[in-house]
Design a protein around this motif. Sequence first.
Motif, PDB file in Angstrom:
ATOM      1  N   ARG A   7       0.693  -1.157   0.154  1.00 62.56           N
ATOM      2  CA  ARG A   7       0.008   0.074  -0.108  1.00 62.56           C
ATOM      3  C   ARG A   7       0.674   1.324  -0.131  1.00 62.56           C
ATOM      4  O   ARG A   7       0.214   2.381   0.012  1.00 62.56           O
ATOM      5  CB  ARG A   7      -0.869   0.015   1.265  1.00 62.56           C
ATOM      6  CG  ARG A   7      -1.561  -1.398   1.531  1.00 62.56           C
ATOM      7  CD  ARG A   7      -2.799  -1.250   1.641  1.00 62.56           C
ATOM      8  NE  ARG A   7      -3.581  -2.604   1.588  1.00 62.56           N
ATOM      9  CZ  ARG A   7      -4.877  -2.439   1.790  1.00 62.56           C
ATOM     10  NH1 ARG A   7      -5.600  -1.396   2.425  1.00 62.56           N
ATOM     11  NH2 ARG A   7      -5.583  -3.727   1.884  1.00 62.56           N
ATOM     12  N   GLU A  68      -7.435   4.728  -0.782  1.00 65.15           N
ATOM     13  CA  GLU A  68      -7.525   4.059  -2.009  1.00 65.15           C
ATOM     14  C   GLU A  68      -8.666   4.342  -3.040  1.00 65.15           C
ATOM     15  O   GLU A  68      -8.263   4.411  -4.073  1.00 65.15           O
ATOM     16  CB  GLU A  68      -7.496   2.492  -1.779  1.00 65.15           C
ATOM     17  CG  GLU A  68      -6.209   1.993  -1.189  1.00 65.15           C
ATOM     18  CD  GLU A  68      -6.132   0.712  -0.762  1.00 65.15           C
ATOM     19  OE1 GLU A  68      -5.148  -0.254  -0.603  1.00 65.15           O
ATOM     20  OE2 GLU A  68      -7.409  -0.082  -0.519  1.00 65.15           O
ATOM     21  N   SER A 125     -15.908  -2.758  -1.615  1.00 61.92           N
ATOM     22  CA  SER A 125     -15.101  -3.726  -1.978  1.00 61.92           C
ATOM     23  C   SER A 125     -14.287  -4.437  -0.859  1.00 61.92           C
ATOM     24  O   SER A 125     -14.092  -5.790  -0.690  1.00 61.92           O
ATOM     25  CB  SER A 125     -14.237  -3.196  -3.084  1.00 61.92           C
ATOM     26  OG  SER A 125     -13.275  -4.108  -3.298  1.00 61.92           O
ATOM     27  N   ALA A 126     -13.821  -3.470  -0.001  1.00 58.88           N
ATOM     28  CA  ALA A 126     -12.943  -3.992   1.108  1.00 58.88           C
ATOM     29  C   ALA A 126     -13.813  -4.869   2.246  1.00 58.88           C
ATOM     30  O   ALA A 126     -13.470  -5.640   2.807  1.00 58.88           O
ATOM     31  CB  ALA A 126     -12.290  -2.921   1.872  1.00 58.88           C
ATOM     32  N   GLN A 129     -14.237  -8.264   0.813  1.00 64.86           N
ATOM     33  CA  GLN A 129     -13.255  -9.241   0.947  1.00 64.86           C
ATOM     34  C   GLN A 129     -12.780  -9.527   2.433  1.00 64.86           C
ATOM     35  O   GLN A 129     -11.618  -9.809   2.797  1.00 64.86           O
ATOM     36  CB  GLN A 129     -12.064  -8.404   0.293  1.00 64.86           C
ATOM     37  CG  GLN A 129     -12.306  -8.633  -1.449  1.00 64.86           C
ATOM     38  CD  GLN A 129     -11.087  -7.690  -2.283  1.00 64.86           C
ATOM     39  OE1 GLN A 129      -9.846  -7.981  -1.822  1.00 64.86           O
ATOM     40  NE2 GLN A 129     -11.580  -7.276  -3.136  1.00 64.86           N
ATOM     41  N   ASN A 131     -11.660  -7.310   4.620  1.00 61.54           N
ATOM     42  CA  ASN A 131     -10.585  -6.254   5.095  1.00 61.54           C
ATOM     43  C   ASN A 131     -10.827  -5.396   5.894  1.00 61.54           C
ATOM     44  O   ASN A 131     -10.000  -4.584   6.304  1.00 61.54           O
ATOM     45  CB  ASN A 131      -9.818  -5.850   3.579  1.00 61.54           C
ATOM     46  CG  ASN A 131      -9.022  -6.739   2.876  1.00 61.54           C
ATOM     47  OD1 ASN A 131      -9.198  -7.796   3.071  1.00 61.54           O
ATOM     48  ND2 ASN A 131      -8.466  -6.235   1.678  1.00 61.54           N
TER      49      ASN A 131
HETATM   50  C1  NAG Z   1      -7.766  -6.909   0.825  1.00 65.98           C
HETATM   51  O1  NAG Z   1      -6.617  -7.553   1.537  1.00 65.98           O
HETATM   52  C2  NAG Z   1      -5.743  -8.123   0.610  1.00 65.98           C
HETATM   53  C3  NAG Z   1      -4.459  -8.491   1.340  1.00 65.98           C
HETATM   54  O2  NAG Z   1      -4.009  -7.635   2.208  1.00 65.98           O
HETATM   55  C4  NAG Z   1      -5.394  -7.456  -0.609  1.00 65.98           C
HETATM   56  O3  NAG Z   1      -4.635  -8.116  -1.578  1.00 65.98           O
HETATM   57  C5  NAG Z   1      -6.410  -6.723  -1.130  1.00 65.98           C
HETATM   58  O4  NAG Z   1      -6.158  -5.749  -2.248  1.00 65.98           O
HETATM   59  C6  NAG Z   1      -7.500  -5.860  -0.231  1.00 65.98           C
HETATM   60  N1  NAG Z   1      -8.784  -5.613  -0.737  1.00 65.98           N
HETATM   61  C7  NAG Z   1      -9.221  -4.362  -0.987  1.00 65.98           C
HETATM   62  C8  NAG Z   1     -10.527  -4.054  -1.719  1.00 65.98           C
HETATM   63  O5  NAG Z   1      -8.699  -3.657  -0.153  1.00 65.98           O
END
Ligand code: NAG
Length: 353
Positions: A7, A68, A125-126, A129, A131
């Motif tokens: 990141r 992001e 999206s996060a 997933q 996150n």
């Molecule tokens: C969620 O976390 C994974 C692993 O850190 C990362 O590869 C992915 O891009 C992340 N997704 C989002 C939408 O931030």
Amino acid sequence: MILFSSRSVVLSVYYPQIFLILTSGSYLALSSVVALGANIICNKIPGLAPRQRAICQSRPDAIIVIGEGAQMGINECQYQFRYGRWNCSALGERTVFGQELRVGSREAAFTYAITAAGVAHAVTSACSQGNLSNCGCDREKQGYYNQEEGWKWGGCSADVKYGIEFSRRFVDAREIRKNARRLMNLHNNEAGRKALEDRMKLECKCHGVSGSCTTKTCWTTLPKFREIGYILKEKYNDAVHVEVVRANRLRQPTFLKVKKTRSYQKPMETDLVYIERSPNYCEEDSSTGSVGTQGRLCNRTSPHADGCDLLCCGRGYNTHQYTKVWQCNCKFHWCCFVKCNTCSERTEVFTCK
Ligand SMILES: *[C@@H]1O[C@H](CO)[C@@H](O)[C@H](O)[C@H]1NC(C)=O
Ligand SMILES: *[C@@H]1O[C@H](CO)[C@@H](O)[C@H](O)[C@H]1NC(C)=O
Ligand SMILES: *[C@@H]1O[C@H](CO)[C@@H](O)[C@H](O)[C@H]1NC(C)=O
């Protein structure tokens, strides 16, 4: 644990201060750095409104995703306007959301809509997933039957309502001044989020022997962000000129109406709206935030906006010649070598004076 390295690019662009803090404590997982120093980090991010700072402190994991999302919006803006006199850059204050345009123009409208949509998209999206804490898949859509159409909600439906609500709380919190521009910005933020919400997709899968569809499960997914970019670009072309109505006792801006209509016609909630005409973006002008088109690459033969005539605003262009060299006509000889010729071509590029 979120590793910092993946990141770092986003961070270094949008949060140079955080980047410094993080690099001085190199190789720490971001989550633990954030846990240790949310206070310090949130106080160092430039241009946050007080309420945004508070959200940053209570949800440090989300601030990364917000960054992001804003970055995704800015990238999309630069893509959509790559051939325009205005190419999505501005002179002026740097904030979490990039650089702000001072004039309440249709370009400003686009940047607000696309970043608000970007934040909603990234947060949703996060969540899907796993996150982000406090959110996940849309629970309202788990296990229920859609009686009329005969399928069942299954899989992970993207919780766009959560993403949108988060964007509303965070992005809209920067509008602290009670002026016309605030009404304009809030309207455009909402229009951007609406564009996203309206393009959520339904994906389905059939279950049953040899492809028969005895049962079907469906879930909602996010559209590609590029699609939102194109939609908002069209709305930019059709943006509506509005003015404020000061309706309350304190004569503060209360709502927006379409300009030049006698009646109090309000813009549609999906419209992009602007209150000031755009500058022409030809010359650098710090009072409007225009960076000018000097030095921009242009196309000598194009009659469109990317053509040197239009892009350079009649100032003319410089021609740069160079020779492109590459290997060509390669032949395989028995046995075993490859012989090539060297080809070259003179190429020209043009940049605005
Ligand atoms: C969620 O976390 C994974 C692993 O850190 C990362 O590869 C992915 O891009 C992340 N997704 C989002 C939408 O931030
Ligand atoms: C936009 O144009 C300016 C001025 O020519 C240039 O400096 C900048 O790099 C351009 N930005 C992008 C994203 O192309
Ligand atoms: C320049 O514009 C012409 C006409 O629109 C187009 O055919 C050509 O591919 C363009 N050249 C470049 C380098 O983009």
